[in-house]
Design a protein around this motif. Structure first.
Motif, PDB file in Angstrom:
ATOM      1  N   GLY A 199       0.868  -1.170   0.000  1.00  0.00           N
ATOM      2  CA  GLY A 199       0.000   0.000   0.000  1.00  0.00           C
ATOM      3  C   GLY A 199       0.905   1.221   0.000  1.00  0.00           C
TER       4      GLY A 199
ATOM      5  N   GLU B 229       1.138   5.074   0.610  1.00  0.00           N
ATOM      6  CA  GLU B 229       0.379   6.171   1.214  1.00  0.00           C
ATOM      7  C   GLU B 229       0.928   7.503   0.724  1.00  0.00           C
TER       8      GLU B 229
ATOM      9  N   GLU C 114      -3.995   9.018   1.603  1.00  0.00           N
ATOM     10  CA  GLU C 114      -4.703   8.015   0.809  1.00  0.00           C
ATOM     11  C   GLU C 114      -3.750   6.879   0.429  1.00  0.00           C
ATOM     12  N   ILE C 115      -4.260   5.660   0.472  1.00  0.00           N
ATOM     13  CA  ILE C 115      -3.413   4.500   0.172  1.00  0.00           C
ATOM     14  C   ILE C 115      -3.814   3.886  -1.163  1.00  0.00           C
ATOM     15  N   THR C 116      -2.826   3.675  -2.012  1.00  0.00           N
ATOM     16  CA  THR C 116      -3.043   3.025  -3.304  1.00  0.00           C
ATOM     17  C   THR C 116      -2.319   1.692  -3.254  1.00  0.00           C
ATOM     18  N   TYR C 117      -3.049   0.607  -3.466  1.00  0.00           N
ATOM     19  CA  TYR C 117      -2.422  -0.713  -3.384  1.00  0.00           C
ATOM     20  C   TYR C 117      -1.905  -1.158  -4.754  1.00  0.00           C
TER      21      TYR C 117
ATOM     22  N   TRP D  63       3.403   0.593   2.880  1.00  0.00           N
ATOM     23  CA  TRP D  63       2.912  -0.408   3.818  1.00  0.00           C
ATOM     24  C   TRP D  63       3.056  -1.790   3.188  1.00  0.00           C
TER      25      TRP D  63
ATOM     26  N   VAL E  23       2.146  -5.625   2.598  1.00  0.00           N
ATOM     27  CA  VAL E  23       1.109  -6.666   2.718  1.00  0.00           C
ATOM     28  C   VAL E  23       1.730  -8.039   2.471  1.00  0.00           C
TER      29      VAL E  23
ATOM     30  N   ARG F 106      -8.932  -7.646  -6.006  1.00  0.00           N
ATOM     31  CA  ARG F 106      -8.561  -7.643  -4.589  1.00  0.00           C
ATOM     32  C   ARG F 106      -7.536  -8.746  -4.345  1.00  0.00           C
TER      33      ARG F 106
ATOM     34  N   ASP G 130       1.158  -3.775   6.926  1.00  0.00           N
ATOM     35  CA  ASP G 130      -0.065  -3.008   6.695  1.00  0.00           C
ATOM     36  C   ASP G 130      -1.142  -3.449   7.690  1.00  0.00           C
TER      37      ASP G 130
ATOM     38  N   TRP H 287      -3.261  -6.256   6.435  1.00  0.00           N
ATOM     39  CA  TRP H 287      -2.594  -7.382   5.754  1.00  0.00           C
ATOM     40  C   TRP H 287      -3.306  -8.715   5.925  1.00  0.00           C
TER      41      TRP H 287
ATOM     42  N   VAL I 193      -6.937  -6.582  -0.201  1.00  0.00           N
ATOM     43  CA  VAL I 193      -6.800  -5.140  -0.456  1.00  0.00           C
ATOM     44  C   VAL I 193      -7.077  -4.863  -1.932  1.00  0.00           C
TER      45      VAL I 193
END
Ligand code: GTP
Ligand code: SPV
Ligand code: MN
Length: 583
Positions: free
Chosen positions: A231, A233, A238-241, A268, A270, A286, A381, A384, A390
């Motif tokens: 992720g 940030e 805002e978090i973009t995976y 972050w 995962v 996801r 994360d 996770w 995610v």
């Protein structure tokens, strides 16, 4: 511990073949782990490290001929050769079982057979899957404790009595002559004999989560990929995976734990090796990390390159094939600027910098690794273990290439992105036995891990888009381009954040790009340079797209495509033709 009648019958049958002196069902408890550790300290399988500086950490030295995955001894055993495809070693199931049966018959005489029910993925996730493996190696059991969720949690997740991947593992005599890693996707079975190392022996990892996983994923409409998950940030919080595929020993763990060089931005973690990716009810990708620990490359891991991993492996970690210092700490090449004046190398022999200079001997094996719980990663994360996974907004493919491939480019769309991943090449590393440094085509970093025909795998990727409401953006990165002086042009590691920032901004449609023959690229001014002295001329060298080199590249792609011929989706052929036109 109770399992299904199908599982119990299978375990009985396996014991009938391997003839252990006793059978132990593992429950995944701490007491069980501690008992195994004590036993391995007694019999010399493990050495205890300094309890003050490395609490609950141990060193394992593997057999010197058992230090990496052995791809040439790894087989996909489908009824027809065509189902395995030309990029996999294939053996007929009956022949494979007869051959490995010779090594497995009576192989556990006088040894304990551990039965390990394990869950790949978070508890309570519809994306998680169960495996049950047997092994005669206590080191494998302890490693599985760290790398997967062991015990009742796995049995509870079974959707039916036979809903598990069945894995048989035995150390055999550790001889490469009597080593085989066999996959029977039609029977949901794995047989591995003759190796105690990593992906050969921890059957939940490459054998289950990737080779059989990819087979199941195609049947059930999802993707099992050799990808890290992070992720990113931004300063707005805002978090973009993002999920990223890179071949073995090519930067996944490092990127997964990257410490940002850009203020306000952070990464972050995962997952660092495998992603199981599904499409949710809204058409959004996801991903879950099926693993619970990190089996990471030790050499080069340092407070400078990867401070998170450095902190993570200070406790509760099993090290394999690293050097042992005089104060019972660990060391490996490039862990510190100054090597210890003396230590024991990965085989237990005396090592000094002088000996190294004279003989070239390494302190740690190049594929030395740490096995550490993911929960200990400082940047893990908070989501996770979210059963829903995610949401993935961007996919990255990354090869290890000294030339030709720019630092970063973006595919025009899904099918050109699939082409980009399908045709990626990379220099081989020490993670597998082979010719180090040679460029080979490694589609989606899955060449050693795709459990079926690579052409069908590309078709599956193309087809996935139909169920998506938004296609994630697809990118290619190359941290490893070299200049005329033979050195890496790009500083890498925490500076990779600058590339991630452009990727996130592109995925959120707020960054500019220039169109080239191969895809979209950032201009120098589209990248954030604050805090790094990197000139426009250096960036141009890094981003150079040489038409003549790319024409060679496309010829190489054709070789792969010819190999896959009648299984290749037509979209791949169109994409190649388009690329030739644009070049
Ligand atoms: P597997 O666990 O085998 O799947 O490997 P991986 O893809 O997780 O690779 P890892 O992150 O462990 O990196 C392997 C090697 O690449 C190490 O020697 C790293 O130091 C080196 N490496 C990672 N990131 C970078 C980078 O940004 N630049 C350079 N030059 N080297 C890197
Ligand atoms: C890899 O080689 O990609 C690894 C290490 O992650 S192993 O588990 O040995 O496959
Ligand atoms: Mn890997």
């Amino acid at each position: 511990m109770s399992a299904s009648s199908v599982a119990e019958r299978w375990v009985d049958g396996t014991a009938g073949m391997t003839r252990p002196s006793n059978v132990v069902w593992c429950d995944g408890s701490k007491q069980e782990y501690d008992r195994l550790i004590e036993q391995m300290l007694r019999d010399g399988t493990l050495l205890a490290l300094n309890a003050r500086t490395y609490p609950n950490c141990y060193l394992h030295r593997s057999h010197p001929s058992d230090v990496a995955r052995t791809e040439q001894l790894t087989f996909i055993c489908t009824r027809t050769r065509d189902d395995a495809g030309p990029t996999n070693n294939w053996m007929a199931p009956a022949e494979a079982k007869a051959k490995a049966g010779q090594y497995l018959n009576g192989a556990m005489r006088g040894r304990t057979m551990y039965v390990i029910p394990y869950l790949m993925g978070p508890a309570g996730s519809a994306m998680s899957r169960t495996g049950i493996m047997v092994t005669d190696s206590a080191y494998v059991v302890a490693s599985m404790h760290i790398m997967a969720r062991v015990g009742d949690v796995a049995i509870k997740a079974m959707r039916s009595d036979d809903d598990f991947i069945a894995g048989v593992h035995s150390l055999g005599d550790l001889s490469p002559e009597r080593r085989l890693i066999l996959h029977f996707p039609e029977e949901k079975t794995i047989w591995s004999v003759g190796s105690g190392y990593g992906g050969n022996a921890l059957l939940g990892k490459k054998c289950h989560a990737l080779r059989l996983g990819s087979w199941q994923a195609r049947q059930e409409g999802w993707l099992a990929e050799h990808m890290l998950i992070i992720g990113v940030e931004d300063p707005q919080g805002e978090i973009t995976y993002i999920a990223a595929a890179m071949p073995s020993a090519s930067g996944k763990t490092n990127l997964a734990m990257a410490v940002s060089s850009l203020p306000g931005w952070r990464v972050w973690t995962v997952g660092d090796d495998i992603a199981w990716i599904h499409v949710d009810a809204n058409g959004q990708l996801r991903a879950i990390n099926p693993e619970r620990g990190f089996f990471g490359v030790a050499p080069n891991t340092s407070p400078k390159t990867n401070p998170n991993a450095t902190a993570m492996v200070k406790s509760n970690t099993i090290f394999t094939n690293v050097a042992l210092t005089t104060d019972r700490g660990v060391w490996w090449e490039d862990m510190t600027d100054t090597p210890p004046s003396e230590c024991l190398d990965w085989r237990g022999k005396k090592w000094t910098p002088e000996i190294a200079k004279e003989t070239g001997a390494r302190a740690a094996h190049p594929n030395a690794r740490f096995t550490a719980p993911a929960s200990q990663c400082p940047t893990i994360d908070p989501a996770w273990e979210d059963p829903e996974g995610v949401p993935i907004s961007a996919l990255i493919f990354g090869g290890r290439r000294a030339s030709t491939l720019p630092l970063i480019y973006q595919a025009f769309n899904w099918s050109s992105g699939v082409y980009l991943g399908a045709t990626m090449g990379s220099e081989m590393t020490a993670a597998a036995a082979g010719t180090i440094g040679k460029v080979r085509r490694d589609p989606m970093a899955m060449l050693p891990f795709c459990g079926y025909h690579m052409g069908d795998y590309f078709r599956h990727w193309i087809k996935m888009q139909r169920s998506l409401s938004v296609s994630p953006r697809i990118f290619h990165v190359n941290w490893f381009r070299k200049g005329a002086d033979g050195k890496f042009i790009w500083p890498g590691y925490s500076e990779n954040m600058r590339v991630l920032k452009w990727i996130v901004d592109r995925a959120r449609v707020r960054a500019k790009a220039r169109e080239t023959a191969i895809g979209w690229v950032p201009e120098y001014s589209d990248m954030e340079w604050k805090g790094l002295d990197f000139s426009e001329a250096q960036f141009d060298e890094l981003q150079k797209i040489e038409r003549s080199a790319w024409k060679h590249e496309v010829i190489d792609h054709e070789e792969l495509f010819i190999e896959l011929h009648d299984h290749l989706p037509k979209e791949m052929v169109y994409e190649r033709e388009l690329l030739i036109c644009r070049l």
